[in-house]
Design a protein around this motif. Sequence first.
Motif, PDB file in Angstrom:
ATOM      1  N   SER A 140      -4.127   9.157   7.313  1.00  0.00           N
ATOM      2  CA  SER A 140      -3.623   9.042   6.016  1.00  0.00           C
ATOM      3  C   SER A 140      -4.515   8.062   5.036  1.00  0.00           C
ATOM      4  N   CYS A 141      -5.188   7.373   5.785  1.00  0.00           N
ATOM      5  CA  CYS A 141      -6.060   6.143   4.939  1.00  0.00           C
ATOM      6  C   CYS A 141      -7.636   6.716   5.249  1.00  0.00           C
ATOM      7  N   ARG A 142      -7.923   7.738   5.939  1.00  0.00           N
ATOM      8  CA  ARG A 142      -9.297   7.931   6.256  1.00  0.00           C
ATOM      9  C   ARG A 142      -9.643   9.289   6.004  1.00  0.00           C
ATOM     10  N   HIS A 143      -9.139   9.707   4.631  1.00  0.00           N
ATOM     11  CA  HIS A 143      -9.485  10.903   4.011  1.00  0.00           C
ATOM     12  C   HIS A 143      -8.975  12.283   4.819  1.00  0.00           C
ATOM     13  N   CYS A 197      -5.736  -0.474   7.411  1.00  0.00           N
ATOM     14  CA  CYS A 197      -5.097   0.071   6.298  1.00  0.00           C
ATOM     15  C   CYS A 197      -3.455  -0.615   6.509  1.00  0.00           C
ATOM     16  N   ARG A 198      -3.483  -1.492   7.414  1.00  0.00           N
ATOM     17  CA  ARG A 198      -1.944  -1.923   7.650  1.00  0.00           C
ATOM     18  C   ARG A 198      -1.739  -3.357   8.062  1.00  0.00           C
ATOM     19  N   TYR A 202       0.016   3.969   2.233  1.00  0.00           N
ATOM     20  CA  TYR A 202      -0.698   5.061   2.938  1.00  0.00           C
ATOM     21  C   TYR A 202       0.627   5.597   4.026  1.00  0.00           C
ATOM     22  N   TRP A 203       1.552   4.876   4.082  1.00  0.00           N
ATOM     23  CA  TRP A 203       2.629   5.255   5.098  1.00  0.00           C
ATOM     24  C   TRP A 203       3.926   5.765   4.647  1.00  0.00           C
ATOM     25  N   VAL A 218       0.740  -1.116  -0.147  1.00  0.00           N
ATOM     26  CA  VAL A 218       0.016   0.052   0.040  1.00  0.00           C
ATOM     27  C   VAL A 218       0.965   1.099   0.048  1.00  0.00           C
ATOM     28  N   ASN A 225       4.539  -0.135   4.763  1.00  0.00           N
ATOM     29  CA  ASN A 225       3.409  -0.216   3.588  1.00  0.00           C
ATOM     30  C   ASN A 225       3.070  -1.607   3.239  1.00  0.00           C
TER      31      ASN A 225
END
Length: 506
Positions: free
Chosen positions: A332-335, A279-280, A244-245, A242, A251
């Motif tokens: 970062s993964c929640r808008h 998200c992880r 996100y991080w 991913v 990621n």
Amino acid sequence: MAVSRTKLAVGLGIAGILTAVFGVILVFVGPIVIDDQIVKNVEINPKNSLSYTMWKDIPVPFFMSVYFFNVLNPKEILRGEKPMVEQRGPYVYREYRQKDNITFHPNNTVSYLEYRQYHFVRDMSVGDESDVVVIPNMLVLGAAVMMEKMPLPVRLVMSATFTTFNENAFLNKSVGELMWGYDSELVDFLNKYLPGMLPTTGKFGLFSEFNNSNTGLFTVFTGQDDIRKVHKVDSWNGLKKVNYWRTEQCNMINGTAGQMWPPFMTEESTLPFYSPDACRSMELVYERPGVTSGIPFFRFVAPKTLFANGTDYPPNEGFCPCRQSGIMNVSSCRHDAPVFMSHPHFYNGDPVLREFVLGLNPTEEQHGLFIDIHPETGVPLNVSVKLQLNLYMKKVLGYIDGPVRTTFYVNLVLLPTIMEVMQYVFIALGLFLVLSALFLKLRDKVGIGPWHAPPPEPRVHPLVSAWLCVNTRSTLCFPHPSFLRCPPIFLFGLLYPPPPQHIMSF
């Protein structure tokens, strides 16, 4: 008699030798046979109807227990006091999972979508979905923190928007509305005039997008070529990692999808899995053995470093910006909403976290995360995954009220609505005038009616005369005194003059 005893002794000796030999053979062959049977029943293979059906439609019931922290002092919080909360719940939902769009690939992987449905179970719940609780308004408080570094005019506009739609810092809603969504005029307004700003286009709720949804396209290994890889994720939504991080390690997509693990575990094994909701990837560690209903298990628990910050545990630096250990920033993964994840009641977190809120009492028994696994098959026997969502609250200047709020309402709410209505009024008026012109032309041709008589002296109402003078900027006409009370921007002033001094009273 002696002969009989001799034969008996010989027979027993032979039987003993054969039994011992068979036992020795089983010592070496037995585990191989058992392991072979385990492999056949663990690998994802549609030819094995029993194990394949259990993997496709998991027979073990899943229950999601939801607790709310009911805020007892919302007004005092706005004055700077500590939040005081009481735990309400559990509100229990039976979770049904079913895999769909199952596709096997030549590289011994299989792709699928897993759909989730939730049904409220009243008998297992402490309370009903109609229970009313007070919680922070994620939409308002989240936006306030997100706008902290924006220019003051932007903050003023958003603050006025919240005030106009009566959106306050705290919500007073039923459990059912908070879970599955409630109607919000603000959400409808933002989706209409600022599409894409919000992650949802319908009702706004904490779990509004969970029901009848899937967790993404998982591609996992079947284990047919290597049983050590069975259930491990090859990709998620086509991604090997991913974004996100901040670091490659954070990621990474590691482990399984969180339902089953490879067999033949030892005390040195860990339990990695990828969670789309978090998200992880996460990894649990071995704690102790145990037995339940005669079945042995290994208990794996969350390490204290799971939600540690980058200072206390450097590998977690990629999940920063961080605050105290025990909470993880998932904005970062929640808008970009200021949402943090933790164990319930900040269990295993920095003690200072519990000083921010009154009413928390963490214990390992009630708030610890663990999974009990049958080590030979990798099948979970007992799962207790407990997570808590937290909203970061901070005072942000930029609130407006009074005349400024009225001006905002008029210019950005009322006028757009009037303009939207006026476009249809103009269309209807235009069609009426065109039809009237056609009708008059037709009557003129046939010579019917008083239209051939000498036209009378035109008489124009002073209000209409005033309107024409203003809009043609004539210097020869003067507006009628009554017109001075009406703003010339409103066409409705020609048709329905409002009472003086009450046009814009909101």
